[in-house]
Write a protein that holds these residues in place. Sequence first.
Motif, PDB file in Angstrom:
ATOM      1  N   LEU A  48       5.498 -65.866  22.306  1.00 29.21           N
ATOM      2  CA  LEU A  48       5.967 -67.130  21.736  1.00 29.21           C
ATOM      3  C   LEU A  48       6.138 -66.999  20.230  1.00 29.21           C
ATOM      4  N   LEU A  49       5.156 -66.430  19.557  1.00 28.73           N
ATOM      5  CA  LEU A  49       5.232 -66.312  18.097  1.00 28.73           C
ATOM      6  C   LEU A  49       6.372 -65.383  17.683  1.00 28.73           C
ATOM      7  N   LYS A  50       6.587 -64.333  18.436  1.00 31.44           N
ATOM      8  CA  LYS A  50       7.710 -63.440  18.142  1.00 31.44           C
ATOM      9  C   LYS A  50       9.026 -64.214  18.247  1.00 31.44           C
ATOM     10  N   LYS A  51       9.145 -65.024  19.287  1.00 31.95           N
ATOM     11  CA  LYS A  51      10.363 -65.821  19.493  1.00 31.95           C
ATOM     12  C   LYS A  51      10.536 -66.865  18.376  1.00 31.95           C
ATOM     13  N   LEU A  52       9.413 -67.350  17.827  1.00 32.76           N
ATOM     14  CA  LEU A  52       9.468 -68.317  16.727  1.00 32.76           C
ATOM     15  C   LEU A  52       9.813 -67.649  15.396  1.00 32.76           C
ATOM     16  N   GLY A  53       9.774 -66.312  15.363  1.00 36.75           N
ATOM     17  CA  GLY A  53      10.153 -65.611  14.137  1.00 36.75           C
ATOM     18  C   GLY A  53       9.006 -64.998  13.360  1.00 36.75           C
ATOM     19  N   VAL A  54       7.807 -64.999  13.918  1.00 38.33           N
ATOM     20  CA  VAL A  54       6.657 -64.382  13.233  1.00 38.33           C
ATOM     21  C   VAL A  54       6.865 -62.874  13.239  1.00 38.33           C
ATOM     22  N   LYS A  55       6.765 -62.270  12.061  1.00 42.40           N
ATOM     23  CA  LYS A  55       7.002 -60.832  11.916  1.00 42.40           C
ATOM     24  C   LYS A  55       5.697 -60.024  11.985  1.00 42.40           C
ATOM     25  N   GLN A  56       4.570 -60.652  11.660  1.00 45.55           N
ATOM     26  CA  GLN A  56       3.294 -59.942  11.664  1.00 45.55           C
ATOM     27  C   GLN A  56       2.876 -59.569  13.087  1.00 45.55           C
ATOM     28  N   ILE A  57       1.965 -58.620  13.177  1.00 49.45           N
ATOM     29  CA  ILE A  57       1.371 -58.276  14.463  1.00 49.45           C
ATOM     30  C   ILE A  57       0.437 -59.421  14.848  1.00 49.45           C
ATOM     31  N   VAL A  58       0.564 -59.899  16.060  1.00 52.36           N
ATOM     32  CA  VAL A  58      -0.265 -61.000  16.552  1.00 52.36           C
ATOM     33  C   VAL A  58      -1.401 -60.399  17.375  1.00 52.36           C
ATOM     34  N   ASN A  59      -2.618 -60.605  16.912  1.00 53.27           N
ATOM     35  CA  ASN A  59      -3.813 -60.121  17.602  1.00 53.27           C
ATOM     36  C   ASN A  59      -4.627 -61.294  18.125  1.00 53.27           C
ATOM     37  N   SER A  60      -5.460 -61.012  19.095  1.00 53.36           N
ATOM     38  CA  SER A  60      -6.358 -62.040  19.604  1.00 53.36           C
ATOM     39  C   SER A  60      -7.362 -62.422  18.523  1.00 53.36           C
ATOM     40  N   PRO A  61      -7.555 -63.705  18.284  1.00 54.72           N
ATOM     41  CA  PRO A  61      -8.536 -64.141  17.288  1.00 54.72           C
ATOM     42  C   PRO A  61      -9.938 -64.345  17.876  1.00 54.72           C
ATOM     43  N   THR A  62     -10.260 -63.617  18.937  1.00 55.76           N
ATOM     44  CA  THR A  62     -11.541 -63.819  19.614  1.00 55.76           C
ATOM     45  C   THR A  62     -12.721 -63.751  18.646  1.00 55.76           C
ATOM     46  N   GLN A  68      -3.855 -67.304  11.252  1.00 53.39           N
ATOM     47  CA  GLN A  68      -2.819 -68.214  10.793  1.00 53.39           C
ATOM     48  C   GLN A  68      -1.570 -67.401  10.439  1.00 53.39           C
ATOM     49  N   TYR A  69      -0.415 -67.939  10.820  1.00 49.59           N
ATOM     50  CA  TYR A  69       0.864 -67.281  10.590  1.00 49.59           C
ATOM     51  C   TYR A  69       1.810 -68.276   9.946  1.00 49.59           C
ATOM     52  N   GLN A  70       2.789 -67.753   9.245  1.00 53.08           N
ATOM     53  CA  GLN A  70       3.792 -68.596   8.611  1.00 53.08           C
ATOM     54  C   GLN A  70       5.161 -68.076   9.007  1.00 53.08           C
ATOM     55  N   CYS A  71       6.026 -68.956   9.464  1.00 52.58           N
ATOM     56  CA  CYS A  71       7.424 -68.573   9.691  1.00 52.58           C
ATOM     57  C   CYS A  71       8.286 -69.758   9.297  1.00 52.58           C
ATOM     58  N   LYS A  72       9.264 -69.476   8.499  1.00 46.17           N
ATOM     59  CA  LYS A  72      10.129 -70.516   7.940  1.00 46.17           C
ATOM     60  C   LYS A  72       9.246 -71.586   7.313  1.00 46.17           C
ATOM     61  N   ASP A  73       9.380 -72.827   7.725  1.00 43.43           N
ATOM     62  CA  ASP A  73       8.561 -73.899   7.146  1.00 43.43           C
ATOM     63  C   ASP A  73       7.445 -74.332   8.099  1.00 43.43           C
ATOM     64  N   LEU A  74       7.071 -73.453   9.018  1.00 44.00           N
ATOM     65  CA  LEU A  74       6.073 -73.803  10.031  1.00 44.00           C
ATOM     66  C   LEU A  74       4.821 -72.935   9.891  1.00 44.00           C
ATOM     67  N   THR A  75       3.682 -73.590   9.735  1.00 44.29           N
ATOM     68  CA  THR A  75       2.394 -72.902   9.786  1.00 44.29           C
ATOM     69  C   THR A  75       1.933 -72.918  11.233  1.00 44.29           C
ATOM     70  N   ILE A  76       1.467 -71.768  11.717  1.00 43.04           N
ATOM     71  CA  ILE A  76       1.024 -71.646  13.100  1.00 43.04           C
ATOM     72  C   ILE A  76      -0.421 -71.174  13.104  1.00 43.04           C
ATOM     73  N   ASN A  77      -1.278 -71.936  13.757  1.00 49.69           N
ATOM     74  CA  ASN A  77      -2.682 -71.558  13.933  1.00 49.69           C
ATOM     75  C   ASN A  77      -2.873 -71.084  15.367  1.00 49.69           C
ATOM     76  N   HIS A  78      -3.431 -69.893  15.506  1.00 42.03           N
ATOM     77  CA  HIS A  78      -3.763 -69.361  16.833  1.00 42.03           C
ATOM     78  C   HIS A  78      -5.282 -69.283  16.901  1.00 42.03           C
ATOM     79  N   VAL A  79      -5.863 -70.107  17.762  1.00 41.24           N
ATOM     80  CA  VAL A  79      -7.315 -70.236  17.858  1.00 41.24           C
ATOM     81  C   VAL A  79      -7.789 -69.737  19.218  1.00 41.24           C
ATOM     82  N   ASP A  80      -8.862 -68.976  19.207  1.00 41.06           N
ATOM     83  CA  ASP A  80      -9.539 -68.582  20.442  1.00 41.06           C
ATOM     84  C   ASP A  80     -10.957 -69.141  20.362  1.00 41.06           C
TER      85      ASP A  80
END
Length: 140
Positions: A48-62, A68-80
């Motif tokens: 999902l984050l890749k499709k939203l345009g996040v360029k960073q590697i997305v890891n599990s936040p266990t 937290q990621y930023q793409c365009k004007d959207l902050t994305i929090n991924h919580v485990d």
Amino acid sequence: MRDKIMIINSIDEIDQIINNVLPYCNKNTAILLDGDLGAGKTTFTKYLLKKLGVKQIVNSPTFVIMNQYQCKDLTINHVDAYRLNKNEEVEMYLEQFFDALNIIEWSNNLDINYEQHFKIIKISIKIIKEDIREFKVEVV
């Protein structure tokens, strides 16, 4: 879309789930992911984050609880929240959630009334067989 049940036979088919969720990926939205260990909550989030345009590697936040990621004007929090319980101080997380898209695994472990603050998308992932998953997507 209200309730939608979709079955994917391999990870190659995950885009059909993501394409149904993308229109709802906005600020002040919480995607609540539910499913057994190994069901694919983090894998879904990565795609999902890749499709939203996040360029960073997305890891599990266990272990760090939140990435937290930023793409365009959207902050994305991924919580485990797997390692948390309802007695944890949630204010520090909640204040980060406002004006962001929040993807929360094990959301029941946080004592937050999500509906009070956010538009809600509930996604339940059920393991059918090794590569086969059933996704139930509900927009509340």
